[in-house]
Write a protein that holds these residues in place. Structure first.
Motif, PDB file in Angstrom:
ATOM      1  N   MET A 197     -39.006 -97.735  -9.578  1.00 12.71           N
ATOM      2  CA  MET A 197     -39.908 -98.945  -8.620  1.00 12.71           C
ATOM      3  C   MET A 197     -39.433 -98.458  -7.297  1.00 12.71           C
ATOM      4  SD  MET A 197     -38.821-102.403 -11.102  1.00 12.71           S
ATOM      5  CE  MET A 197     -39.836-103.373 -10.046  1.00 12.71           C
ATOM      6  N   VAL A 198     -40.205 -97.803  -6.559  1.00  9.58           N
ATOM      7  CA  VAL A 198     -39.876 -97.324  -5.155  1.00  9.58           C
ATOM      8  C   VAL A 198     -40.895 -97.577  -4.302  1.00  9.58           C
ATOM      9  CG1 VAL A 198     -38.405 -95.275  -6.108  1.00  9.58           C
ATOM     10  CG2 VAL A 198     -40.897 -95.068  -5.719  1.00  9.58           C
ATOM     11  N   PRO A 199     -40.835 -97.855  -3.032  1.00 10.66           N
ATOM     12  CA  PRO A 199     -41.990 -98.004  -2.213  1.00 10.66           C
ATOM     13  C   PRO A 199     -43.189 -96.772  -2.306  1.00 10.66           C
ATOM     14  CG  PRO A 199     -40.019 -98.013  -1.123  1.00 10.66           C
ATOM     15  CD  PRO A 199     -39.548 -97.845  -2.227  1.00 10.66           C
ATOM     16  N   LEU A 200     -44.242 -97.246  -1.995  1.00  9.29           N
ATOM     17  CA  LEU A 200     -45.333 -96.174  -2.193  1.00  9.29           C
ATOM     18  C   LEU A 200     -45.100 -94.858  -1.413  1.00  9.29           C
ATOM     19  CD1 LEU A 200     -48.234 -95.697  -3.004  1.00  9.29           C
ATOM     20  CD2 LEU A 200     -48.990 -96.330  -0.604  1.00  9.29           C
ATOM     21  N   GLN A 201     -44.388 -94.769  -0.352  1.00 12.30           N
ATOM     22  CA  GLN A 201     -44.294 -93.626   0.545  1.00 12.30           C
ATOM     23  C   GLN A 201     -43.130 -92.871  -0.018  1.00 12.30           C
ATOM     24  OE1 GLN A 201     -43.472 -96.900   1.495  1.00 12.30           O
ATOM     25  NE2 GLN A 201     -41.808 -97.128   2.477  1.00 12.30           N
ATOM     26  N   ASP A 202     -42.343 -93.344  -1.158  1.00 18.58           N
ATOM     27  CA  ASP A 202     -41.309 -92.881  -1.678  1.00 18.58           C
ATOM     28  C   ASP A 202     -41.924 -92.213  -3.320  1.00 18.58           C
ATOM     29  OD1 ASP A 202     -39.924 -92.828   0.378  1.00 18.58           O
ATOM     30  OD2 ASP A 202     -38.807 -94.383  -0.256  1.00 18.58           O
ATOM     31  N   SER A 203     -43.239 -92.499  -3.470  1.00 14.85           N
ATOM     32  CA  SER A 203     -43.501 -92.638  -4.963  1.00 14.85           C
ATOM     33  C   SER A 203     -44.196 -91.134  -5.023  1.00 14.85           C
ATOM     34  CB  SER A 203     -44.348 -93.675  -5.387  1.00 14.85           C
ATOM     35  OG  SER A 203     -45.704 -93.639  -4.665  1.00 14.85           O
ATOM     36  N   ALA A 204     -44.331 -90.813  -6.427  1.00 19.43           N
ATOM     37  CA  ALA A 204     -45.048 -89.470  -6.662  1.00 19.43           C
ATOM     38  C   ALA A 204     -46.662 -89.742  -7.130  1.00 19.43           C
ATOM     39  CB  ALA A 204     -44.418 -88.949  -8.126  1.00 19.43           C
ATOM     40  N   GLN A 205     -47.527 -88.823  -6.595  1.00 20.88           N
ATOM     41  CA  GLN A 205     -48.978 -89.070  -6.990  1.00 20.88           C
ATOM     42  C   GLN A 205     -48.914 -88.967  -8.640  1.00 20.88           C
ATOM     43  OE1 GLN A 205     -51.138 -89.789  -4.733  1.00 20.88           O
ATOM     44  NE2 GLN A 205     -52.627 -89.768  -6.547  1.00 20.88           N
TER      45      GLN A 205
END
Ligand SMILES: NC(=O)c1ccc[n+]([C@@H]2O[C@H](COP(=O)([O-])OP(=O)(O)OC[C@H]3O[C@@H](n4cnc5c(N)ncnc54)[C@H](OP(=O)(O)O)[C@@H]3O)[C@@H](O)[C@H]2O)c1
Length: 290
Positions: free
Chosen positions: A110-118
């Protein structure tokens, strides 16, 4: 003499239920079997599917196993083909399998979109959304042949409200609702109903990270006007209703089953006592109940 048929029964309905190895999917397969449906059960775990099948068969209904990883190319199509072959057609598809991105230990990412993996985005969208389209596309010829056809897409409250740190999940669930609406209109004259079901916080393996931590669980249920988690069977009963003749005029809807969370201001019911609008020494302030 007129015969009285219970409109909540699903006698003889041939239903494919995905994600039937546990949680909401297993409960849905059971609810359908209790209502008289024959079911094809899909998920990756064959052993767990066999356990669900045994529970279905205990109700005297047929349970066919159609295992598969719905993220795999061509797998949703194969699952539909095998389900239709096993049951002799399909009247209903419940696409319930769904995922959150998880770490190797099973805890959710559960991380913000900008820190998430494609790669996490792609996996969530593949199971939650792409498989939805593939299943519906492949099931369409069977549903068109049925006189009681319906599709139930297991969306989520996360598809209705904002879900920071769960953007992929929320986007996939919102897209399921949009797809349900479009298909409902497109397929209406073919007699195929399509609805989305949007549960709130429900106690299953998916949410064990939250309900097993008391402070987190308490915080979450404080925002639920009904004051508790949903149980899988409560969601299953709503899925059964959507598939049943009792819902024969209901299509293109997103049925939200969230204990009141999404009711405007409903979340305020979780606050024990709202601040008084009156000055501190005003006796009218005492009239306010919690
Ligand atoms: N629990 C909640 O609070 C909640 C709230 C709103 C909506 N929902 C939705 O309700 C649905 C069921 O959730 P749940 O809580 O019952 O979750 P769960 O206990 O984690 O069960 C998920 C199901 O999906 C199957 N699945 C996962 N990945 C799959 C894949 N790649 N291919 C095929 N099957 C796969 C799993 O089976 P295998 O692992 O055996 O493949 C399992 O049967 C999901 O769509 C979820 O998003 C849940």
């Amino acid at each position: 003499m007129t015969t009285h048929c219970d409109p909540f029964r699903l006698d003889g309905v041939r239903a494919l239920v995905t994600g039937a190895s546990r949680g909401i999917g297993r409960a849905t397969a059971l609810a359908f079997a209790q209502a008289g449906a024959e079911v094809a059960l899909s998920a990756r775990s064959r052993g767990a599917l066999q356990e669900t099948a045994a529970l279905v068969e205990a109700h005297g209904r047929t349970a066919a196993l159609v295992p598969g990883d719905l993220a795999g190319p061509g797998v949703p199509e194969a699952v539909v083909d095998e389900a239709a072959a096993a049951l002799g057609g399909l009247d209903c598809v419940v696409h319930n399998a769904g995922v959150l991105p998880v770490r190797e230990d099973g805890t959710p990412v559960m991380v913000p979109l900008q820190d998430s993996a494609q790669t996490d985005w792609d996996h969530v969208l593949s199971v939650n959304l792409n498989a939805t389209a593939a299943l519906c596309r492949r099931a369409h010829p069977h549903l068109r042949e049925s006189s009681r056809a319906s599709v139930v897409l297991m969306s989520s409250l996360a598809g209705v409200v904002g879900t920071p740190r769960m953007e992929a999940y929320g986007a996939s669930k919102a897209a399921q609702i949009a797809l349900a609406r479009s298909l409902a209109v497109g397929w209406a004259r073919q007699g195929i109903r399509v609805n989305a079901l949007c549960p709130g916080w429900t106690r299953t393996d998916m949410t064990s990270f939250a309900y097993s931590l008391e402070p987190l669980s308490d915080w979450l249920t404080a925002h639920v006007p009904l004051g508790r988690w949903a149980e899988a069977h409560e969601v299953a009963h709503a899925a059964r209703f959507l598939a049943s003749p009792a819902a024969s005029y209901l299509t293109g809807q997103a049925l939200v089953l969230d204990g009141g969370v999404s009711v405007p201001d409903g979340g305020l019911a979780g606050i024990a006592k709202p601040p008084s609008p009156f000055p501190p020494d005003d006796p009218r302030g005492e009239e306010r109940s919690s």
